[in-house]
Design an enzyme around this catalytic site. Structure first.
Site, PDB file in Angstrom:
ATOM      1  CE1 TYR A 165      -3.423   2.792   0.725  1.00  0.00           C
ATOM      2  CE2 TYR A 165      -1.999   3.353   2.571  1.00  0.00           C
ATOM      3  CZ  TYR A 165      -3.045   3.664   1.731  1.00  0.00           C
ATOM      4  OH  TYR A 165      -3.707   4.857   1.883  1.00  0.00           O
ATOM      5  CD  GLU A 176      -7.736   7.715   5.141  1.00  0.00           C
ATOM      6  OE1 GLU A 176      -7.660   7.603   6.380  1.00  0.00           O
ATOM      7  OE2 GLU A 176      -6.800   7.416   4.381  1.00  0.00           O
ATOM      8  CD1 TRP A 229      -3.731   2.430   5.612  1.00  0.00           C
ATOM      9  CD2 TRP A 229      -5.765   3.273   5.896  1.00  0.00           C
ATOM     10  NE1 TRP A 229      -4.352   2.451   4.387  1.00  0.00           N
ATOM     11  CE2 TRP A 229      -5.612   2.976   4.530  1.00  0.00           C
ATOM     12  CE3 TRP A 229      -6.976   3.823   6.315  1.00  0.00           C
ATOM     13  CZ2 TRP A 229      -6.605   3.180   3.586  1.00  0.00           C
ATOM     14  CZ3 TRP A 229      -7.982   4.035   5.378  1.00  0.00           C
ATOM     15  CH2 TRP A 229      -7.787   3.717   4.032  1.00  0.00           C
TER      16      TRP A 229
END
Length: 196
Positions: free
Chosen positions: A19, A41, A49
């Protein structure tokens, strides 16, 4: 053996590293991808995350590949279904926020191109920062506070300035790769994201 120098936050996790290397901080103008990032988000608030990243495919399945028109049609029964879905974060407020934001996205799309509207925040091109240490990277900025206000005025929720800054980083509106990282534009080619 992976010998590249990257930002420290992905650690040794392969999913996180991919990522970081292929998506984070790379410019994204694709409308559906931007909507996805905005929803994810918001879902990430209060969590790591990586927690969201590990559930991203589950989110894509549960939220119709982040088609805002489909998500905007979700009703109370669908919310109940999603609140019991182990593939996603089962927080009812976050699920309802995704639906609210899909409806706000469509209302925005009736007036403007949402991608161009979002990118206006940074004048249409990425802000390239040059931080040497992770501690220098802010949690929010004047630009993220500005974007937060604009989104709220347009009917979006779960879009505080910290969430907005994370969104700006993930969508490449802001590049916060450290100067030592091989992904920083000063260290080689820098271009659009490679979506998974």
């Amino acid at each position: 053996m992976d010998r590249v120098t990257r930002c420290p936050w992905p650690g040794n996790d392969g999913l996180y590293q991919a990522y970081h290397d292929l998506e984070w901080g790379r410019p994204c103008w694709d409308e559906r991808s931007l909507f996805e990032l905005l929803v994810l988000e918001g879902a990430q608030a209060g969590l790591s995350w990586l927690t969201i990243l590990r559930r991203r495919e589950g989110y894509r399945a549960a939220f119709c590949r982040f088609d805002p028109e489909a998500v905007a049609r979700f009703d109370e029964r669908k919310v109940d279904e999603l609140a019991a879905d182990p593939r996603i974060i089962r927080n009812r407020r976050k699920i309802e926020a995704a639906i609210t934001n899909a409806r706000a996205w469509l209302a925005l799309r009736d007036r403007v191109d949402p991608a161009a509207w979002l990118w206006e925040t940074v004048g249409g091109s990425p802000v390239i920062n040059r931080y040497d240490r992770q501690e220098q990277v802010p949690a929010q900025t004047d630009l993220s506070r500005f974007l937060s206000r604009r989104l709220k005025e347009a009917g979006f929720v779960f879009v505080g300035p910290t969430i907005c800054y994370a969104f700006m980083q993930s969508s490449g509106m802001v590049c916060d790769h450290l100067t030592s990282c091989f992904c920083h534009p000063d260290n080689g080619p820098f271009g659009p994201r490679k979506n998974s």
